[in-house]
Motif scaffolding. Structure first.
Motif, PDB file in Angstrom:
ATOM      1  N   THR A  43      49.917  43.457  39.255  1.00 43.29           N
ATOM      2  CA  THR A  43      48.795  42.825  39.952  1.00 43.29           C
ATOM      3  C   THR A  43      49.290  41.989  41.127  1.00 43.29           C
ATOM      4  OG1 THR A  43      47.492  42.799  37.923  1.00 43.29           O
ATOM      5  CG2 THR A  43      46.787  41.319  39.667  1.00 43.29           C
ATOM      6  N   LEU A  51      50.413  44.380  43.802  1.00 40.56           N
ATOM      7  CA  LEU A  51      49.259  45.061  44.383  1.00 40.56           C
ATOM      8  C   LEU A  51      48.574  44.188  45.438  1.00 40.56           C
ATOM      9  CD1 LEU A  51      47.948  47.815  43.783  1.00 40.56           C
ATOM     10  CD2 LEU A  51      46.348  46.635  42.294  1.00 40.56           C
ATOM     11  N   GLU A  52      48.523  42.892  45.188  1.00 44.44           N
ATOM     12  CA  GLU A  52      47.878  41.970  46.124  1.00 44.44           C
ATOM     13  C   GLU A  52      48.604  41.910  47.465  1.00 44.44           C
ATOM     14  OE1 GLU A  52      47.746  38.309  43.945  1.00 44.44           O
ATOM     15  OE2 GLU A  52      46.058  38.961  42.705  1.00 44.44           O
ATOM     16  N   MET A  62      50.078  44.502  48.902  1.00 44.71           N
ATOM     17  CA  MET A  62      50.055  45.812  49.562  1.00 44.71           C
ATOM     18  C   MET A  62      48.939  45.911  50.590  1.00 44.71           C
ATOM     19  SD  MET A  62      50.603  48.366  46.336  1.00 44.71           S
ATOM     20  CE  MET A  62      51.061  49.807  47.279  1.00 44.71           C
ATOM     21  N   ASP A 115      45.650  47.433  52.303  1.00 39.53           N
ATOM     22  CA  ASP A 115      44.435  47.919  51.641  1.00 39.53           C
ATOM     23  C   ASP A 115      44.456  49.416  51.370  1.00 39.53           C
ATOM     24  OD1 ASP A 115      43.455  45.366  51.588  1.00 39.53           O
ATOM     25  OD2 ASP A 115      42.094  45.619  53.291  1.00 39.53           O
ATOM     26  N   ASP A 151      46.995  51.491  50.989  1.00 41.45           N
ATOM     27  CA  ASP A 151      47.946  51.813  49.920  1.00 41.45           C
ATOM     28  C   ASP A 151      47.411  51.358  48.562  1.00 41.45           C
ATOM     29  OD1 ASP A 151      49.651  52.847  51.820  1.00 41.45           O
ATOM     30  OD2 ASP A 151      50.963  51.083  51.872  1.00 41.45           O
ATOM     31  N   ARG A 152      46.819  50.188  48.535  1.00 38.56           N
ATOM     32  CA  ARG A 152      46.263  49.650  47.293  1.00 38.56           C
ATOM     33  C   ARG A 152      45.145  50.552  46.770  1.00 38.56           C
ATOM     34  NH1 ARG A 152      45.585  44.116  48.174  1.00 38.56           N
ATOM     35  NH2 ARG A 152      43.991  44.684  49.662  1.00 38.56           N
ATOM     36  N   ASP A 153      44.285  51.030  47.675  1.00 43.79           N
ATOM     37  CA  ASP A 153      43.178  51.904  47.270  1.00 43.79           C
ATOM     38  C   ASP A 153      43.686  53.194  46.634  1.00 43.79           C
ATOM     39  OD1 ASP A 153      41.403  50.018  48.189  1.00 43.79           O
ATOM     40  OD2 ASP A 153      40.935  51.087  50.062  1.00 43.79           O
ATOM     41  N   GLU A 158      45.163  52.347  43.208  1.00 42.01           N
ATOM     42  CA  GLU A 158      44.112  52.037  42.234  1.00 42.01           C
ATOM     43  C   GLU A 158      43.375  53.297  41.790  1.00 42.01           C
ATOM     44  OE1 GLU A 158      41.901  48.959  44.258  1.00 42.01           O
ATOM     45  OE2 GLU A 158      43.079  47.377  43.306  1.00 42.01           O
TER      46      GLU A 158
END
Length: 111
Positions: free
Chosen positions: A46, A49-50, A52, A54, A56-58, A61
């Motif tokens: 987590t 992820l914060e 990264m 947006d 890449d995070r999407d 996820e």
């Protein structure tokens, strides 16, 4: 999956969901360790992820969601297969009689 197994699977899923506070007969020690490790790694994940971007995070996820869904389906299949293996074993031992009422049972479970 044929109609009978699908109906039984739906029935077993309904029973399984009703017992959230269930005590398990099978609780291997390594599973407890694995769950603890996952919780620890989830915190790290987590935080990472914060940081990264947006986009890449999407993607990540979405991948995690697909992975969790596939894992859930695999878990369900193993659960149903275990039940069906037990039923087949009992039938093979002659402890469950084959009856002509099976179709009626399937219809009743569908209701």
């Amino acid at each position: 999956m044929n109609e009978f197994y699908e109906t039984v699977a739906n029935f077993l899923e309904e029973i399984r969901c009703d017992s959230e506070e269930r005590k398990y007969a099978v609780a291997p020690e390594d599973m407890k360790e694995s769950v603890a490790e996952m919780k620890k790694m989830q915190k790290k994940f987590t935080q990472h992820l914060e940081k990264m971007p947006d986009a890449d995070r999407d993607v990540l996820e979405e991948y995690i969601e697909a992975l969790e869904q596939a894992h859930f389906k695999e878990e369900q299949r193993a659960y149903y297969q275990g039940i069906m293996d037990g039923v087949e074993l009992l039938g093979g031992l002659g402890l469950i009689k084959k009856g002509s009422n099976m179709k009626k049972l399937v219809e009743k479970l569908k209701e």
